[in-house]
Every structure is written in C-alpha cells, then in structure tokens.
Design a protein around this motif. Structure first.
Motif, PDB file in Angstrom:
ATOM      1  N   ASP A   2       0.978  -1.261   0.062  1.00  0.00           N
ATOM      2  CA  ASP A   2       0.002   0.128   0.015  1.00  0.00           C
ATOM      3  C   ASP A   2       1.054   1.238   0.182  1.00  0.00           C
ATOM      4  N   TYR A   3       0.299   2.192  -0.656  1.00  0.00           N
ATOM      5  CA  TYR A   3       1.020   3.575  -0.788  1.00  0.00           C
ATOM      6  C   TYR A   3       0.042   4.635  -0.548  1.00  0.00           C
ATOM      7  N   ARG A   4       0.553   5.639   0.164  1.00  0.00           N
ATOM      8  CA  ARG A   4       0.087   6.800   0.611  1.00  0.00           C
ATOM      9  C   ARG A   4       0.779   8.144   0.518  1.00  0.00           C
ATOM     10  N   ILE A   5       0.430   9.279   0.037  1.00  0.00           N
ATOM     11  CA  ILE A   5       1.125  10.438   0.118  1.00  0.00           C
ATOM     12  C   ILE A   5       0.395  11.390   0.740  1.00  0.00           C
ATOM     13  N   VAL A  35       5.024  13.581   3.211  1.00  0.00           N
ATOM     14  CA  VAL A  35       5.418  12.244   3.901  1.00  0.00           C
ATOM     15  C   VAL A  35       4.641  11.174   2.859  1.00  0.00           C
ATOM     16  N   GLY A  36       5.531  10.215   2.403  1.00  0.00           N
ATOM     17  CA  GLY A  36       5.100   9.203   1.679  1.00  0.00           C
ATOM     18  C   GLY A  36       5.236   7.860   2.433  1.00  0.00           C
ATOM     19  N   LEU A  37       4.012   7.189   2.625  1.00  0.00           N
ATOM     20  CA  LEU A  37       3.837   5.924   3.394  1.00  0.00           C
ATOM     21  C   LEU A  37       3.875   4.777   2.488  1.00  0.00           C
ATOM     22  N   MET A  73       5.967  -0.635   7.801  1.00  0.00           N
ATOM     23  CA  MET A  73       5.847   0.657   7.081  1.00  0.00           C
ATOM     24  C   MET A  73       7.085   1.333   6.947  1.00  0.00           C
ATOM     25  N   ILE A  74       7.352   1.892   5.940  1.00  0.00           N
ATOM     26  CA  ILE A  74       8.343   3.194   5.914  1.00  0.00           C
ATOM     27  C   ILE A  74       7.789   4.414   5.599  1.00  0.00           C
ATOM     28  N   ALA A  75       8.329   5.360   6.048  1.00  0.00           N
ATOM     29  CA  ALA A  75       8.107   6.812   5.768  1.00  0.00           C
ATOM     30  C   ALA A  75       9.041   7.646   4.980  1.00  0.00           C
ATOM     31  N   ILE A  76       8.695   8.126   3.990  1.00  0.00           N
ATOM     32  CA  ILE A  76       9.555   8.824   3.075  1.00  0.00           C
ATOM     33  C   ILE A  76       9.228  10.532   3.148  1.00  0.00           C
ATOM     34  N   VAL A  83       8.990  13.257  -3.012  1.00  0.00           N
ATOM     35  CA  VAL A  83       8.388  12.150  -2.177  1.00  0.00           C
ATOM     36  C   VAL A  83       7.520  11.239  -3.594  1.00  0.00           C
ATOM     37  N   GLU A  84       6.888  12.367  -4.186  1.00  0.00           N
ATOM     38  CA  GLU A  84       6.277  11.691  -5.504  1.00  0.00           C
ATOM     39  C   GLU A  84       7.117  11.012  -6.282  1.00  0.00           C
TER      40      GLU A  84
END
Length: 101
Positions: A2-5, A35-37, A73-76, A83-84
């Motif tokens: 899963d990805y979220r920004i 922040v990207g998750l 999970m990692i946070a970017i 991030v995108e």
C-alpha cells in the motif's frame, strides 16, 4: 503493498510518525512538506527504501507498529515532488521486475 502520500502533514500526524520511528535519525528531518507511506513485507520495504533514497532527495525512516500480518511501514520525508518521484520509482522498479506482491 500500500502507498499513500500526505501533502502538508498536520503537526499531530508528524508527531505520531516521529513517536513510531524505529530509531534516532542519522540525518536531520526538516524542511519537508510531504510524507510518503509505504507498507509491505520487510524484504520489499528494505528494497523500496533503497530505491527511494537513490531516486530523489528524500529521507526514509522505518515506522514501528503492530501488524498481525507481519507487514512493516516506511515513511519517506521530503518535498512533494521528491516524495512523489520516490514512490513512482518504487512502483516502476518493483512492478517491472515482478518482485512485489
């Protein structure tokens, strides 16, 4: 996977992420607006973290949690464009090689 920004994360969201960081940062995390998750299996997250850091000027942190499916999970952290770009590169590389499930 899963990805979220999160663009312009709230102070409460940032505090929650910082409380859950795996360890002290070796790089100062500041001057970011997104922040990207990314959540998935450990092997995929280590690979994704490497891809993200090589693709864009971002900082990647391990985020601790309790998941019965053994996902992590990692946070970017970085500016929105970086991030995108990092998440797009993760998706492109892992989908191209078929390594991500």
């Amino acid at each position: 996977m899963d990805y979220r920004i999160i663009k312009s994360p709230s102070q409460g969201t940032l505090e929650m992420l910082f409380r859950r960081k795996g360890s002290a940062s070796s790089v100062t995390i500041e001057n970011y607006d997104a922040v990207g998750l990314v959540q998935g299996r450990l092997i995929d997250m280590v690979y994704a973290a490497d891809i993200a850091e090589k693709a864009a000027g971002v900082v990647v942190e391990d985020i601790k949690g309790h998941c019965p499916q053994h996902l992590i999970m990692i946070a970017i952290f970085g500016d929105t464009a970086s991030v995108e770009a990092a998440i797009q590169e993760i998706q492109d590389k892992l989908n191209k090689t078929g390594e991500m499930q």
